[in-house]
Enzyme design. Structure first.
Site, mmCIF file in Angstrom:
data_model
loop_
_atom_site.group_PDB
_atom_site.id
_atom_site.type_symbol
_atom_site.label_atom_id
_atom_site.label_comp_id
_atom_site.label_asym_id
_atom_site.label_seq_id
_atom_site.Cartn_x
_atom_site.Cartn_y
_atom_site.Cartn_z
ATOM 1 N N ASP A 89 -10.816 79.682 54.372
ATOM 2 C CA ASP A 89 -9.731 80.632 54.186
ATOM 3 C C ASP A 89 -10.278 81.812 53.387
ATOM 4 O O ASP A 89 -11.137 81.643 52.523
ATOM 5 C CB ASP A 89 -8.578 79.954 53.443
ATOM 6 C CG ASP A 89 -7.300 80.760 53.470
ATOM 7 O OD1 ASP A 89 -7.304 81.844 54.079
ATOM 8 O OD2 ASP A 89 -6.308 80.313 52.876
ATOM 9 N N GLY A 92 -6.978 85.381 50.749
ATOM 10 C CA GLY A 92 -5.783 86.215 50.758
ATOM 11 C C GLY A 92 -4.557 85.515 50.216
ATOM 12 O O GLY A 92 -3.760 86.108 49.471
ATOM 13 N N ASP A 271 -3.090 73.582 59.404
ATOM 14 C CA ASP A 271 -3.601 73.012 58.156
ATOM 15 C C ASP A 271 -2.459 72.923 57.164
ATOM 16 O O ASP A 271 -1.502 73.695 57.250
ATOM 17 C CB ASP A 271 -4.721 73.877 57.566
ATOM 18 C CG ASP A 271 -4.158 75.059 56.785
ATOM 19 O OD1 ASP A 271 -4.110 74.979 55.536
ATOM 20 O OD2 ASP A 271 -3.735 76.051 57.410
ATOM 21 N N CYS A 309 -0.319 51.310 62.317
ATOM 22 C CA CYS A 309 -1.461 52.141 61.910
ATOM 23 C C CYS A 309 -2.735 51.307 61.766
ATOM 24 O O CYS A 309 -2.702 50.154 61.332
ATOM 25 C CB CYS A 309 -1.131 52.826 60.579
ATOM 26 S SG CYS A 309 -2.452 53.896 59.964
ATOM 27 N N CYS A 311 -5.499 52.639 60.038
ATOM 28 C CA CYS A 311 -6.311 53.296 59.012
ATOM 29 C C CYS A 311 -6.892 52.273 58.037
ATOM 30 O O CYS A 311 -6.458 51.119 58.001
ATOM 31 C CB CYS A 311 -5.466 54.330 58.255
ATOM 32 S SG CYS A 311 -4.408 53.633 56.967
ATOM 33 N N CYS A 314 -4.068 50.585 55.845
ATOM 34 C CA CYS A 314 -3.156 49.680 56.556
ATOM 35 C C CYS A 314 -3.876 48.458 57.107
ATOM 36 O O CYS A 314 -3.249 47.417 57.341
ATOM 37 C CB CYS A 314 -2.452 50.432 57.687
ATOM 38 S SG CYS A 314 -1.265 51.660 57.106
ATOM 39 N N HIS A 340 -4.511 57.133 54.345
ATOM 40 C CA HIS A 340 -3.495 56.828 55.344
ATOM 41 C C HIS A 340 -2.856 58.096 55.908
ATOM 42 O O HIS A 340 -2.718 58.249 57.128
ATOM 43 C CB HIS A 340 -2.397 55.934 54.764
ATOM 44 C CG HIS A 340 -1.202 55.847 55.673
ATOM 45 N ND1 HIS A 340 -1.169 55.049 56.787
ATOM 46 C CD2 HIS A 340 -0.018 56.542 55.657
ATOM 47 C CE1 HIS A 340 -0.018 55.230 57.418
ATOM 48 N NE2 HIS A 340 0.695 56.125 56.755
#
Length: 377
Positions: A89, A92, A271, A309, A311, A314, A340
């Site tokens: 980024d 700004g 994002d 899930c 992940c 989990c 997660h």
């Protein structure tokens, strides 16, 4: 190069080819402001949670440790041990957030560091030089993020200046990419559409920057005070005037619901800090809505955060255990929840892409939103 694979109404399914790999879109970029994901996640963790693009911030890395230091260490990819795409980024938005510490001129912005108070000047050329030192895959043009609501005259003047700044950014990036000691000589540039909630200003600005033939285009200055309805309306009005054969990026957005609505309107890059920020405070996303693991009802709950899930959190840990970690103020609690949440967002984007590949995105979106709203996400 952006390759448009399929459309569903305005929704786009694409591939963005970059010097650091191909990005499948729509995509959610995982925010590591200072070259790290808050919540004690490593770059190996980002790979585990299916991150395609990491996002870092020009202003923060310029202040600490310093972009010239990062350049001496081989650039941001080498510094944080990440070989996939990075978007930086421009700084700004940080200038926008430092309202009481800044002075905006045609040359750029004078402001004070939030770390040590030292005076800093940043304009289009400075932002491009910093991002070139970082060697990111995609650099964002330097712009002014306008707060909402804003007076029309101020917005008109600000957008005109942002356009002039973009021209300077493009010229400076071309110069930097031609230098022998530049880390990434193929660094890409995204321009940013501004205009607050004035649709006519937004549209004219979109037309103007579309003429510049940039690598991608962002819609900035939303999710800064307007309603969701106003945000969706602006997206609907602006996207048709941005090139369909280039990525469209909605900056700083958002919730899973925001993302689904914006995908439907033609956005393919996103994002937001919400997944990591909420995870650090025990708020986790599931296909049945958002949960607060600090609630007493999870004290004896042996289920994972989300039973659908896969992940790392989990796969092994219970809601009861993670709640205990938060109560005991153990860092592992934050780490597991951030893991997660990022996995949840990245998986949702994967599901969106698959639904579009199979021509069933409208049905997927409807089903997903109904699940979220059961528990008030």
């Amino acid at each position: 190069m952006y390759k448009l694979l399929k459309t569903c109404g305005r929704a786009k399914r694409g591939e963005f080819h970059t010097p650091h790999g191909v990005i499948q879109t729509p995509v959610f970029m995982n925010v590591g402001t200072i070259a790290a994901i808050k919540g004690a996640l490593s770059t190996e963790d980002l790979e585990r949670v299916k991150c395609q693009v990491e996002l870092s911030n020009t202003y923060h890395l310029h202040v600490r440790p310093g972009d010239e230091i990062i350049k001496k260490l081989g650039g941001l990819h080498k510094f944080m041990v990440w070989d996939k795409p990075i978007l930086t980024d421009s700084g700004g938005f940080q200038v926008f957030s430092l309202t009481t510490l800044r002075k905006i001129t045609e040359e750029g912005v004078y402001f004070s560091s939030h770390v040590d108070g030292r005076k800093i000047f940043m304009g289009p050329e400075e932002s491009m030089r910093i991002q070139s030192n970082l060697g990111s895959t995609i650099a964002m043009a330097f712009d002014e993020c306008i707060g909402i609501p804003a007076e029309r005259t101020y917005v008109e003047n600000s957008v005109a200046r942002t356009t002039r700044w973009l021209e300077r950014c493009k010229k400076e990036m071309a110069r930097l990419n031609s230098l022998d000691d530049t880390i990434n000589k193929q660094q890409m540039l995204f321009g940013i559409n501004q205009g607050a909630t004035y649709e006519d200003i937004r549209i004219e600005h979109a037309k103007r920057i579309a003429e510049m033939d940039l690598d991608g285009y962002a819609i900035g200055g939303l999710a800064v005070g307007e309603s969701h309805a106003e945000m969706y309306h602006i997206i609907e009005e602006v996207v048709p005037y941005l090139p369909q054969n280039k990525p469209t990026y909605l900056m700083g957005v958002g919730t899973p619901e925001n993302i689904l609505e914006a995908v439907e309107r033609g956005v393919d890059f996103f994002d937001c800090v919400l997944p990591s920020r909420n995870g650090r405070h025990a708020h986790v996303y599931t296909n049945a809505g958002k949960l607060n693991l600090m609630n007493a009802k999870y004290e004896l709950d042996e289920r994972p955060i989300d039973e659908t899930c896969t992940c790392p959190a989990c796969s092994r840990y219970s809601r009861a255990y993670i709640r205990h970690l938060f109560k005991a103020k153990e860092m592992l609690a934050m780490r597991l929840c951030v893991l997660h949440n990022l996995h949840f967002f990245n998986t949702m984007m994967e599901e969106i892409r698959q639904a579009m590949d199979e021509d069933r995105f409208p049905e997927y979106k409807k089903q997903k939103l109904e699940g979220f709203r059961r528990n008030g996400m």
